[in-house]
Design a protein around this motif. Structure first.
Motif, PDB file in Angstrom:
ATOM      1  N   ASP A  18      15.451   4.987 -22.470  1.00 50.35           N
ATOM      2  CA  ASP A  18      16.195   3.961 -21.757  1.00 50.35           C
ATOM      3  C   ASP A  18      15.266   3.244 -21.152  1.00 50.35           C
ATOM      4  OD1 ASP A  18      17.752   2.519 -20.149  1.00 50.35           O
ATOM      5  OD2 ASP A  18      18.784   4.187 -19.368  1.00 50.35           O
ATOM      6  N   PRO A  19      14.969   1.866 -21.306  1.00 53.11           N
ATOM      7  CA  PRO A  19      13.773   1.194 -21.002  1.00 53.11           C
ATOM      8  C   PRO A  19      13.753   0.810 -19.473  1.00 53.11           C
ATOM      9  CG  PRO A  19      15.049  -0.247 -22.497  1.00 53.11           C
ATOM     10  CD  PRO A  19      15.624   1.319 -22.575  1.00 53.11           C
ATOM     11  N   GLN A  20      15.192   1.005 -18.851  1.00 54.48           N
ATOM     12  CA  GLN A  20      15.105   0.560 -17.567  1.00 54.48           C
ATOM     13  C   GLN A  20      14.302   0.846 -16.502  1.00 54.48           C
ATOM     14  OE1 GLN A  20      18.829   1.323 -15.204  1.00 54.48           O
ATOM     15  NE2 GLN A  20      19.560   2.721 -16.857  1.00 54.48           N
ATOM     16  N   TYR A  21      14.233   2.333 -16.949  1.00 53.20           N
ATOM     17  CA  TYR A  21      13.227   3.052 -15.622  1.00 53.20           C
ATOM     18  C   TYR A  21      11.885   2.670 -15.678  1.00 53.20           C
ATOM     19  CZ  TYR A  21      17.489   5.856 -15.717  1.00 53.20           C
ATOM     20  OH  TYR A  21      18.573   6.345 -15.759  1.00 53.20           O
ATOM     21  N   LEU A  22      11.156   2.694 -16.832  1.00 51.46           N
ATOM     22  CA  LEU A  22       9.898   2.028 -16.764  1.00 51.46           C
ATOM     23  C   LEU A  22       9.656   0.600 -16.747  1.00 51.46           C
ATOM     24  CD1 LEU A  22       8.619   4.086 -19.918  1.00 51.46           C
ATOM     25  CD2 LEU A  22       7.541   4.230 -17.577  1.00 51.46           C
ATOM     26  N   ARG A  23      10.812  -0.125 -17.063  1.00 48.62           N
ATOM     27  CA  ARG A  23      10.697  -1.546 -16.830  1.00 48.62           C
ATOM     28  C   ARG A  23      10.730  -1.739 -15.224  1.00 48.62           C
ATOM     29  NH1 ARG A  23      15.627  -3.093 -18.814  1.00 48.62           N
ATOM     30  NH2 ARG A  23      14.774  -3.427 -20.802  1.00 48.62           N
ATOM     31  N   ARG A  24      11.588  -1.078 -14.597  1.00 48.22           N
ATOM     32  CA  ARG A  24      11.418  -1.036 -13.103  1.00 48.22           C
ATOM     33  C   ARG A  24      10.199  -0.839 -12.438  1.00 48.22           C
ATOM     34  NH1 ARG A  24      16.880   1.761 -12.724  1.00 48.22           N
ATOM     35  NH2 ARG A  24      18.443   0.144 -12.953  1.00 48.22           N
ATOM     36  N   ALA A  25       9.545   0.099 -13.020  1.00 45.67           N
ATOM     37  CA  ALA A  25       8.241   0.458 -12.599  1.00 45.67           C
ATOM     38  C   ALA A  25       7.195  -0.547 -12.922  1.00 45.67           C
ATOM     39  CB  ALA A  25       7.739   1.826 -13.012  1.00 45.67           C
ATOM     40  N   GLY A  26       7.530  -1.655 -13.832  1.00 43.00           N
ATOM     41  CA  GLY A  26       6.696  -2.606 -13.946  1.00 43.00           C
ATOM     42  C   GLY A  26       5.920  -2.422 -15.455  1.00 43.00           C
ATOM     43  N   LEU A  27       6.551  -1.492 -16.466  1.00 44.22           N
ATOM     44  CA  LEU A  27       5.905  -1.200 -17.556  1.00 44.22           C
ATOM     45  C   LEU A  27       6.998  -1.252 -18.531  1.00 44.22           C
ATOM     46  CD1 LEU A  27       4.273   2.409 -16.253  1.00 44.22           C
ATOM     47  CD2 LEU A  27       3.265   0.003 -16.617  1.00 44.22           C
ATOM     48  N   GLY A  28       6.456  -1.104 -19.900  1.00 44.70           N
ATOM     49  CA  GLY A  28       7.453  -1.066 -21.089  1.00 44.70           C
ATOM     50  C   GLY A  28       7.578   0.417 -21.708  1.00 44.70           C
ATOM     51  N   LEU A  29       8.030   0.577 -22.343  1.00 44.60           N
ATOM     52  CA  LEU A  29       8.280   1.847 -23.335  1.00 44.60           C
ATOM     53  C   LEU A  29       6.785   2.227 -23.912  1.00 44.60           C
ATOM     54  CD1 LEU A  29      11.751   1.798 -24.830  1.00 44.60           C
ATOM     55  CD2 LEU A  29      10.835   3.698 -23.101  1.00 44.60           C
ATOM     56  N   ASP A  30       6.264   1.163 -24.214  1.00 47.12           N
ATOM     57  CA  ASP A  30       4.837   1.615 -24.947  1.00 47.12           C
ATOM     58  C   ASP A  30       3.968   2.059 -23.880  1.00 47.12           C
ATOM     59  OD1 ASP A  30       4.598  -0.861 -23.626  1.00 47.12           O
ATOM     60  OD2 ASP A  30       3.761  -1.890 -25.309  1.00 47.12           O
ATOM     61  N   ALA A  31       3.981   2.031 -22.626  1.00 51.96           N
ATOM     62  CA  ALA A  31       3.035   2.675 -21.646  1.00 51.96           C
ATOM     63  C   ALA A  31       2.979   4.294 -22.018  1.00 51.96           C
ATOM     64  CB  ALA A  31       4.010   2.515 -20.331  1.00 51.96           C
ATOM     65  N   VAL A  32       3.545   4.804 -22.611  1.00 50.09           N
ATOM     66  CA  VAL A  32       3.453   5.938 -23.027  1.00 50.09           C
ATOM     67  C   VAL A  32       3.328   6.416 -24.566  1.00 50.09           C
ATOM     68  CG1 VAL A  32       4.441   7.287 -21.249  1.00 50.09           C
ATOM     69  CG2 VAL A  32       5.860   6.808 -23.160  1.00 50.09           C
ATOM     70  N   ALA A  33       2.448   6.937 -25.033  1.00 52.12           N
ATOM     71  CA  ALA A  33       2.033   6.965 -26.561  1.00 52.12           C
ATOM     72  C   ALA A  33       3.062   7.845 -27.379  1.00 52.12           C
ATOM     73  CB  ALA A  33       0.698   7.434 -26.842  1.00 52.12           C
ATOM     74  N   GLY A  34       3.842   8.794 -26.433  1.00 60.03           N
ATOM     75  CA  GLY A  34       4.817   9.754 -27.032  1.00 60.03           C
ATOM     76  C   GLY A  34       5.220  10.598 -25.956  1.00 60.03           C
ATOM     77  N   VAL A  35       6.101  11.408 -26.373  1.00 60.13           N
ATOM     78  CA  VAL A  35       7.037  12.172 -25.384  1.00 60.13           C
ATOM     79  C   VAL A  35       7.323  13.510 -26.053  1.00 60.13           C
ATOM     80  CG1 VAL A  35       9.271  12.380 -24.206  1.00 60.13           C
ATOM     81  CG2 VAL A  35       8.398  10.171 -24.813  1.00 60.13           C
ATOM     82  N   ILE A  36       7.050  14.529 -25.253  1.00 58.87           N
ATOM     83  CA  ILE A  36       7.237  16.145 -25.691  1.00 58.87           C
ATOM     84  C   ILE A  36       8.264  16.849 -24.952  1.00 58.87           C
ATOM     85  CG2 ILE A  36       6.229  18.311 -26.569  1.00 58.87           C
ATOM     86  CD1 ILE A  36       3.474  16.852 -26.221  1.00 58.87           C
ATOM     87  N   PRO A  37       9.669  16.572 -25.149  1.00 66.25           N
ATOM     88  CA  PRO A  37      10.637  17.491 -24.383  1.00 66.25           C
ATOM     89  C   PRO A  37      10.636  18.929 -25.134  1.00 66.25           C
ATOM     90  CG  PRO A  37      11.494  15.551 -25.643  1.00 66.25           C
ATOM     91  CD  PRO A  37      10.252  15.825 -26.177  1.00 66.25           C
ATOM     92  N   ILE A  38      10.496  19.925 -24.132  1.00 67.83           N
ATOM     93  CA  ILE A  38      10.212  21.379 -24.438  1.00 67.83           C
ATOM     94  C   ILE A  38      11.719  21.933 -24.127  1.00 67.83           C
ATOM     95  CG2 ILE A  38       8.881  23.151 -24.184  1.00 67.83           C
ATOM     96  CD1 ILE A  38       6.587  21.503 -23.117  1.00 67.83           C
ATOM     97  N   ASP A  39      12.480  22.502 -25.149  1.00 69.52           N
ATOM     98  CA  ASP A  39      13.481  23.191 -25.042  1.00 69.52           C
ATOM     99  C   ASP A  39      14.652  22.919 -23.851  1.00 69.52           C
ATOM    100  OD1 ASP A  39      14.488  25.607 -26.156  1.00 69.52           O
ATOM    101  OD2 ASP A  39      14.599  26.649 -24.329  1.00 69.52           O
ATOM    102  N   GLY A  40      14.786  21.498 -24.212  1.00 73.67           N
ATOM    103  CA  GLY A  40      15.738  20.902 -23.222  1.00 73.67           C
ATOM    104  C   GLY A  40      17.068  21.089 -23.666  1.00 73.67           C
ATOM    105  N   ALA A  41      17.962  20.355 -22.670  1.00 72.49           N
ATOM    106  CA  ALA A  41      19.341  20.486 -23.123  1.00 72.49           C
ATOM    107  C   ALA A  41      20.012  19.156 -22.379  1.00 72.49           C
ATOM    108  CB  ALA A  41      20.137  21.564 -22.813  1.00 72.49           C
ATOM    109  N   ALA A  42      21.316  18.701 -22.590  1.00 71.19           N
ATOM    110  CA  ALA A  42      21.609  17.824 -22.316  1.00 71.19           C
ATOM    111  C   ALA A  42      21.201  16.199 -22.569  1.00 71.19           C
ATOM    112  CB  ALA A  42      21.654  17.646 -20.526  1.00 71.19           C
TER     113      ALA A  42
END
Length: 287
Positions: free
Chosen positions: A149-173
């Motif tokens: 969801d780009p709104q969170y990084l956008r509000r922080a002044g960044l785009g989704l490309d501010a991170v190169a990747g995401v590692i969710p570990i055994d999440g739910a929801a």
């Protein structure tokens, strides 16, 4: 934006207003950096060891059912020494907790922590082009949400490309409505406290629903042998792939709560199988 008041919450007299690099490096300072005004809006940053120049960064977000947990007791003991020894700086983030904050505010805290590190990347020795978000359990949900969801990084002044990747570990929801429908009496109250009963809000807080392009550039989904964790990871994998986002899903031994805790506790241990999988993925994504 970091303010003098925000920094003063995490610094001893004389360091308030200092840049993040001074906070992280001063031997007189506590091992915390403030990225906001609330006492929970802090992070710890450990530099890579044995390296020169700007290094890639892993930012870890702890779990705890959105209502408990702390970076000092929910990060696991292997991650920091392993990743800093592999040439990565390693940050672990605290965020405000339910019920004093909403899940939306928690996701914004994660994005704001990323932005604080990006802004001072030069002085902190971080390569701002090579940052990965990693989170466990509720933290896995939060990093997945920030990565879709780009709104969170956008509000922080960044785009989704501010991170190169995401590692969710055994999440739910990852898909909140289906998770809540299957939660049962044990976890049901936790999900209702976090996500409420409004189905529109539940969908808005679901990475599966948000995972239409654009997303963060790459995802690695890790899980153990928990029925709901497997189902939720598969839903997120499918949604990300439909959007054209490079996504890998890997599963590991471990049943129930014990397996859920083990993957977080042992990631970074060379003898734990997920460690080599993450190392390989990081090397490819952050090359």
């Amino acid at each position: 934006m970091l303010t003098a008041a925000a920094l003063a919450l995490a610094l001893p007299p004389g360091l308030a207003g200092a840049p993040l690099a001074a906070q992280a490096q001063s031997p007189a300072s506590p091992p915390e950096i403030a990225y906001g005004a609330d006492p929970r809006q802090t992070l710890s940053l450990a530099p890579a060891t044995g390296t020169h120049g700007a290094t890639p960064l892993i930012i870890f977000v702890h779990g705890g059912g959105w209502k408990r947990g702390d970076k000092d007791n929910a990060t696991g003991r292997y991650k920091l020494p392993h990743y800093t020894g592999e040439g990565y700086a390693f940050a672990s983030v605290n965020y405000r907790l339910v019920p004093d904050a909403t899940v939306e505010q928690q996701a914004q805290d994660v994005a704001d922590a990323v932005a604080a590190l990006v802004r001072d990347a030069g002085t902190l020795g971080i390569d701002r082009q090579r940052i990965v978000l990693m989170g466990h359990s509720a933290g896995a949900h939060l990093v997945a949400l920030v990565g879709t969801d780009p709104q969170y990084l956008r509000r922080a002044g960044l785009g989704l490309d501010a991170v190169a990747g995401v590692i969710p570990i055994d999440g739910a929801a990852y898909d909140v409505p289906s998770q809540m429908a299957a939660a049962g009496r044990f976890m049901g109250p936790t999900y209702e406290q976090a996500f409420g009963t409004d189905r529109a809000r539940q969908r808005a807080l679901s990475p599966v629903a948000q995972a239409t392009a654009p997303n963060a550039p790459a995802f690695l989904l890790l899980h153990v042998q928990r029925k709901d964790g497997i189902a939720q990871a598969r839903l997120l994998e499918a949604a990300l792939k439909r959007a054209g986002t490079p996504t890998e899903r890997r599963e590991f031994p471990g049943q129930g709560l014990r397996g859920h805790m083990q993957i977080n506790r042992d990631l970074g241990n060379p003898d734990y199988p997920a460690t080599a999988v993450v190392d390989d993925w990081l090397a490819r994504v952050l090359k």
